[in-house]
Design a protein around this motif. Structure first.
Motif, PDB file in Angstrom:
ATOM      1  N   GLU A 212    -126.805 158.574 -21.512  1.00  0.00           N
ATOM      2  CA  GLU A 212    -127.723 157.754 -22.287  1.00  0.00           C
ATOM      3  C   GLU A 212    -127.247 156.310 -22.188  1.00  0.00           C
ATOM      4  O   GLU A 212    -126.048 156.038 -22.279  1.00  0.00           O
ATOM      5  CB  GLU A 212    -127.769 158.201 -23.750  1.00  0.00           C
ATOM      6  N   VAL A 213    -128.169 155.393 -21.999  1.00  0.00           N
ATOM      7  CA  VAL A 213    -127.783 153.996 -21.846  1.00  0.00           C
ATOM      8  C   VAL A 213    -127.449 153.383 -23.203  1.00  0.00           C
ATOM      9  O   VAL A 213    -127.970 153.794 -24.239  1.00  0.00           O
ATOM     10  CB  VAL A 213    -128.902 153.169 -21.167  1.00  0.00           C
ATOM     11  N   PHE A 214    -126.558 152.404 -23.188  1.00  0.00           N
ATOM     12  CA  PHE A 214    -126.212 151.669 -24.403  1.00  0.00           C
ATOM     13  C   PHE A 214    -127.403 150.823 -24.837  1.00  0.00           C
ATOM     14  O   PHE A 214    -128.057 150.190 -24.006  1.00  0.00           O
ATOM     15  CB  PHE A 214    -124.995 150.776 -24.131  1.00  0.00           C
ATOM     16  N   GLY A 269    -121.576 146.143 -24.299  1.00  0.00           N
ATOM     17  CA  GLY A 269    -121.313 147.430 -24.953  1.00  0.00           C
ATOM     18  C   GLY A 269    -120.123 148.178 -24.400  1.00  0.00           C
ATOM     19  O   GLY A 269    -119.794 149.254 -24.894  1.00  0.00           O
ATOM     20  N   SER A 270    -119.474 147.631 -23.381  1.00  0.00           N
ATOM     21  CA  SER A 270    -118.327 148.305 -22.761  1.00  0.00           C
ATOM     22  C   SER A 270    -117.063 147.445 -22.839  1.00  0.00           C
ATOM     23  O   SER A 270    -117.136 146.228 -23.022  1.00  0.00           O
ATOM     24  CB  SER A 270    -118.618 148.612 -21.283  1.00  0.00           C
ATOM     25  N   ASP A 277    -119.303 149.737 -30.128  1.00  0.00           N
ATOM     26  CA  ASP A 277    -119.171 149.504 -28.690  1.00  0.00           C
ATOM     27  C   ASP A 277    -118.302 150.596 -28.056  1.00  0.00           C
ATOM     28  O   ASP A 277    -117.657 151.375 -28.756  1.00  0.00           O
ATOM     29  CB  ASP A 277    -118.538 148.132 -28.423  1.00  0.00           C
ATOM     30  N   ASN A 278    -118.283 150.626 -26.747  1.00  0.00           N
ATOM     31  CA  ASN A 278    -117.469 151.589 -26.015  1.00  0.00           C
ATOM     32  C   ASN A 278    -116.197 150.911 -25.492  1.00  0.00           C
ATOM     33  O   ASN A 278    -116.249 149.794 -24.978  1.00  0.00           O
ATOM     34  CB  ASN A 278    -118.260 152.169 -24.833  1.00  0.00           C
ATOM     35  N   ASN A 310    -116.392 139.795 -16.441  1.00  0.00           N
ATOM     36  CA  ASN A 310    -114.967 139.666 -16.771  1.00  0.00           C
ATOM     37  C   ASN A 310    -114.144 139.713 -15.492  1.00  0.00           C
ATOM     38  O   ASN A 310    -113.289 138.882 -15.240  1.00  0.00           O
ATOM     39  CB  ASN A 310    -114.535 140.803 -17.708  1.00  0.00           C
ATOM     40  N   ASP A 311    -114.384 140.741 -14.712  1.00  0.00           N
ATOM     41  CA  ASP A 311    -113.807 140.898 -13.380  1.00  0.00           C
ATOM     42  C   ASP A 311    -114.657 141.927 -12.658  1.00  0.00           C
ATOM     43  O   ASP A 311    -115.455 142.625 -13.262  1.00  0.00           O
ATOM     44  CB  ASP A 311    -112.334 141.334 -13.447  1.00  0.00           C
TER      45      ASP A 311
END
Length: 334
Positions: A212-214, A269-270, A277-278, A310-311
């Motif tokens: 499931e998508v965030f 969300g990651s 958040d994850n 971020n990277d």
């Protein structure tokens, strides 16, 4: 196998009875391939999917990285292969309620939701869709367009059978609308259909539930849900796709005009420790962003593409060397 035969099978079987049948839970690309592999090896397979059709998230994608082949061109032949295979029984709009037993002898209780359509009588002619007076957000198109209260989930759906969304259907909202039943020549509409419980005995179960998508709307990240032109990656896939809301043109949802500058934001969300958040990396967004930048530039070579990250963690697809990233994908922001 009818329900009575299944009931007899489960009732009469000794406690140490083992079954060679397999249930695959989840009808996305992984569940489809697992079912085909097992069926070809001679196993009876029950392919269970909670959506009205098999296909999963891959059916919503425009193209697949790195070859940029059409996703549906890859997947839809497998739909047909599943439907035609004598060892595969497809159970859509169905969810697992409970599992009992042990390896070799499981009793799985399934809940089959009502389509309000007699599947053996529906020919997929879509006459009912044409005459339905209600329009509601289309879930397949990520609510970016409208569909009728009765419709086929998407044009290549297997089974190619309509279903009624009771949340938008006038009849189920207390009004006296039965237009779809009146125009159906095959008498396939059954507005009194009820939920069914089915018990099936299998020896093994494969779980392929997908993902499931965030939902950034919950936290209001970057204005998603507030600003129409802020979309998720899956929303953008539908904007890219020829079967999407704008028939393959990349248009802004707000004014239906072509955007000339597009920004991608990674890690929403990651890789966070804040509530909701994850903490983990999705492991996919770096790569599908690269694909979407390429496809967007294919649509409009002059469009400005900026990527905020971020990277880069493009697993198994590209070198981590930043120079190569900028050379390969010049739209990337450093």
């Amino acid at each position: 196998m009818d329900k009575e035969a299944i009931k007899d099978q489960l009732t009469d079987a000794p406690a140490n009875r083992t079954f060679g049948d397999v249930m695959v839970v989840g009808g996305g690309i992984s569940g489809i391939q697992a079912s085909l592999d097992l069926a070809t090896a001679g196993f009876k397979v029950y392919l269970v999917e909670k959506a009205p059709t098999i296909g999963g998230k891959m059916a919503q994608l425009d193209k697949t990285f790195p070859t940029n082949d059409c996703s549906m061109c890859i997947e839809s032949p497998k739909f047909i292969e599943c439907a035609r295979h004598p060892n595969i029984e497809i159970l859509t709009y169905t969810e697992v309620d409970s599992v009992k037993g042990e390896a070799g002898n499981f009793k799985v209780t399934l809940i089959k939701k009502p389509r309000y359509i007699k599947e053996d009588k529906c020919t997929g002619c879509t006459a009912c869709v044409e005459y339905c007076p209600v329009k509601a957000p289309d879930r397949y198109n990520q609510d970016l367009s409208l569909n009728k209260a009765i419709h086929i989930y998407f044009s290549q759906a297997v089974p190619l059978v309509t279903y009624i969304d009771p949340e938008s259907c006038l009849y189920f909202q207390g009004e006296k609308c039965t237009i779809c039943r009146g125009v159906c020549k095959n008498k396939a509409i059954d507005l009194h259909q009820e939920e069914e419980t089915v018990d099936i005995g299998v020896g093994a179960i494969i779980l392929s539930p997908g993902y499931e998508v965030f939902d950034p709307k919950v936290k209001g990240d970057y204005g998603y849900g507030k600003f129409e032109n802020v979309v998720t990656s899956l929303d953008f896939e539908r904007l890219l796709c020829a079967t999407g809301p704008f028939e393959g043109e990349i248009l802004r949802p707000s004014d239906r005009k072509h955007p000339h500058s597009i920004a991608w934001i990674h890690c929403v969300g990651s890789r966070r420790v804040t509530p909701g958040d994850n903490s983990y990396c999705s492991a996919v967004c770096c790569t599908y962003t690269q694909k979407q930048v390429i496809l967007a530039k294919d649509h409009d070579a002059e469009a400005k593409a900026t990527v905020f990250h971020n990277d880069i963690r493009s697993y198994a697809r590209i070198s981590s060397d930043s120079t190569r990233e900028r050379q390969t994908f010049p739209g990337f922001a450093s």
